[in-house]
Design an enzyme around this catalytic site. Structure first.
Site, PDB file in Angstrom:
ATOM      1  N   CYS A  20     -23.797   5.156   2.172  1.00 40.79           N
ATOM      2  CA  CYS A  20     -22.743   6.175   2.205  1.00 40.79           C
ATOM      3  C   CYS A  20     -23.293   7.514   2.678  1.00 40.79           C
ATOM      4  CB  CYS A  20     -22.106   6.326   0.824  1.00 40.79           C
ATOM      5  SG  CYS A  20     -20.784   7.569   0.801  1.00 40.79           S
ATOM      6  N   CYS A  57     -13.824   5.451   7.576  1.00 38.56           N
ATOM      7  CA  CYS A  57     -15.260   5.152   7.597  1.00 38.56           C
ATOM      8  C   CYS A  57     -15.433   3.713   7.147  1.00 38.56           C
ATOM      9  CB  CYS A  57     -16.014   6.101   6.666  1.00 38.56           C
ATOM     10  SG  CYS A  57     -17.793   5.766   6.539  1.00 38.56           S
ATOM     11  N   CYS A  72     -19.590   1.350   4.229  1.00 40.69           N
ATOM     12  CA  CYS A  72     -19.824   0.555   3.021  1.00 40.69           C
ATOM     13  C   CYS A  72     -19.267  -0.854   3.155  1.00 40.69           C
ATOM     14  CB  CYS A  72     -19.262   1.255   1.778  1.00 40.69           C
ATOM     15  SG  CYS A  72     -17.470   1.483   1.778  1.00 40.69           S
ATOM     16  N   CYS A  76     -21.840  -9.094  -6.931  1.00 40.65           N
ATOM     17  CA  CYS A  76     -22.662  -8.135  -6.189  1.00 40.65           C
ATOM     18  C   CYS A  76     -24.142  -8.228  -6.574  1.00 40.65           C
ATOM     19  CB  CYS A  76     -22.166  -6.713  -6.437  1.00 40.65           C
ATOM     20  SG  CYS A  76     -20.562  -6.353  -5.695  1.00 40.65           S
ATOM     21  N   CYS A 135     -24.041  -0.980  -0.104  1.00 36.67           N
ATOM     22  CA  CYS A 135     -22.874  -0.128   0.125  1.00 36.67           C
ATOM     23  C   CYS A 135     -23.072   1.264  -0.468  1.00 36.67           C
ATOM     24  CB  CYS A 135     -21.619  -0.788  -0.433  1.00 36.67           C
ATOM     25  SG  CYS A 135     -21.644  -1.088  -2.216  1.00 36.67           S
ATOM     26  N   CYS A 192     -22.001  -4.850   3.910  1.00 31.41           N
ATOM     27  CA  CYS A 192     -21.964  -5.834   2.819  1.00 31.41           C
ATOM     28  C   CYS A 192     -22.496  -7.196   3.279  1.00 31.41           C
ATOM     29  CB  CYS A 192     -20.537  -5.988   2.298  1.00 31.41           C
ATOM     30  SG  CYS A 192     -20.406  -7.203   0.959  1.00 31.41           S
ATOM     31  N   ASP A 201       0.781  -1.235   0.000  1.00 31.62           N
ATOM     32  CA  ASP A 201       0.000   0.000   0.000  1.00 31.62           C
ATOM     33  C   ASP A 201       0.818   1.294   0.000  1.00 31.62           C
ATOM     34  OD1 ASP A 201      -2.456   1.326  -0.030  1.00 31.62           O
ATOM     35  OD2 ASP A 201      -2.530   1.514   2.145  1.00 31.62           O
ATOM     36  N   CYS A 259     -27.562  -5.944  -5.480  1.00 31.00           N
ATOM     37  CA  CYS A 259     -27.403  -5.317  -4.162  1.00 31.00           C
ATOM     38  C   CYS A 259     -26.840  -3.900  -4.286  1.00 31.00           C
ATOM     39  CB  CYS A 259     -26.482  -6.177  -3.296  1.00 31.00           C
ATOM     40  SG  CYS A 259     -26.184  -5.507  -1.640  1.00 31.00           S
TER      41      CYS A 259
END
Length: 340
Positions: free
Chosen positions: A194, A237, A240, A184, A190, A244, A130, A187
């Site tokens: 938000c 945060c 989202c 997904c 998420c 799930c 990262d 759905c």
């Protein structure tokens, strides 16, 4: 070799390992270019500065023949959304609750890398967590580790949402795994949860409205329009991720060091931290990287959103802070509370 490597990855603490070719994400460069041209990266100029590497892993290290993608679980043992109801307390993203994942994941990657080199001394490796221009999420999907959901984060049918990604680029030629499909369906959980409407469309993110970006990457005052929407989220945060449905299959993480430093402290106790106090409290945590001033700015926005008039004096005491952004946040917070 690949089977032995997968077994060693599990022994090192990783939950899952898959392999991709460096050229497995040809669409990534175009998507990144569109994201940058739309300005959705906000103040993250580093994304544009090295976009030629970020969009093409093969260009980052042309000698690499395989990319080993690994998942490291940090599954929470509580409901991350529950703290949002305790408005006098700080909501800190699950991933930052304990020791800095950069350090822990990199140690595991290096251990695995050393094991690889003892068996193939003529090969070379590079490990990434990262901090380099590597698009880990598209690579992880190409490797079959999981898929990027409508919130653009990676999730997996057997892991849920709660895992870090690590990458080992190697000159070793390993058989690639098939890519993972998107699961997904219809759905929208998420997208709908938000608080700031940071998703212009499914599978698209505008970082400029994302609370994780605003509390961590954004320098200076946050747009007054967005401040009330941040609630008591002071670092990242999880909304989202937490909502799930695939998390019902999430596995428990075994690394206890991903917990225990931050918790959900009161806003009042955080607001009084000076620079030394901030560094001491969050030593070893990813939180320390944003510095005291940005952190206190976030705490003051949360105080302003708390509806707790008892916190007005806390905000008032910071109106004269040496940092103008902190002083601005304090003035805003006190005004919000006294208006209420």
């Amino acid at each position: 070799m690949k089977e032995a490597l997968a077994a060693e990855a599990l022994a090192a603490g990783f939950a899952k390992m898959r392999v991709a070719r460096p050229d497995a994400i040809p669409e990534a460069a175009g998507r990144l270019r569109a994201f940058l041209q739309a300005g959705r990266h906000g103040q993250m100029g580093w994304m544009a500065e090295r976009s030629h590497w970020r969009g093409d892993p093969a260009a980052l290290w042309p000698e690499a023949r395989s990319v080993v993608m690994l998942a490291d679980l940090y599954t929470p043992d509580h409901d991350p959304l529950a703290v949002l109801e305790a408005r006098d307390r700080a909501a800190i993203s699950v991933y930052a609750q304990g020791r800095d994942y950069h350090d822990l994941v990199k140690k595991r990657l290096k251990r695995l890398g050393r094991w690889m080199l003892t068996r193939h001394q003529d090969e070379a490796i590079k490990v990434f967590v990262d901090t380099a221009p590597v698009m880990e999420k598209p690579l992880a999907q190409a490797a079959g580790l999981g898929w990027q959901g409508k919130h653009t984060n990676l999730l997996a049918r057997d892991l849920g949402s709660w895992f870090f990604l690590g990458a080992i680029f190697t000159t070793l030629d390993l058989p690639p795994d098939p890519p993972e499909d998107e699961h997904c369906g219809s759905c929208r959980a998420c997208l709908d949860i938000c608080p700031t409407g940071a998703f212009p469309a499914p599978f698209q993110l505008d970082a400029r409205r994302c609370i994780s970006y605003l509390t961590i990457e954004h320098k200076g005052p946050v747009d007054p329009e967005l401040r009330p929407l941040m609630g008591n989220r002071i670092y990242g945060c999880d909304d989202c991720l937490a909502v799930c449905p695939w998390n019902k299959f999430a596995r428990e993480g075994s690394e206890m060091r991903y917990r225990g430093i931050a918790g959900a402290p009161t806003l009042a106790e955080l607001a009084v931290l000076d620079d030394a106090g901030f560094r001491a409290r969050f030593a070893g945590s990813a939180i320390k990287r944003i510095g005291r001033n940005r952190f206190i700015r976030n705490v003051l926005y949360a105080i302003g959103n708390s509806a707790d008039r008892r916190l007005a004096p806390v905000a008032r005491n910071l109106r004269g802070d040496a940092d103008p952004v902190v002083a601005d946040a304090a003035t805003w917070a006190e005004a919000r509370l006294t208006e209420r």
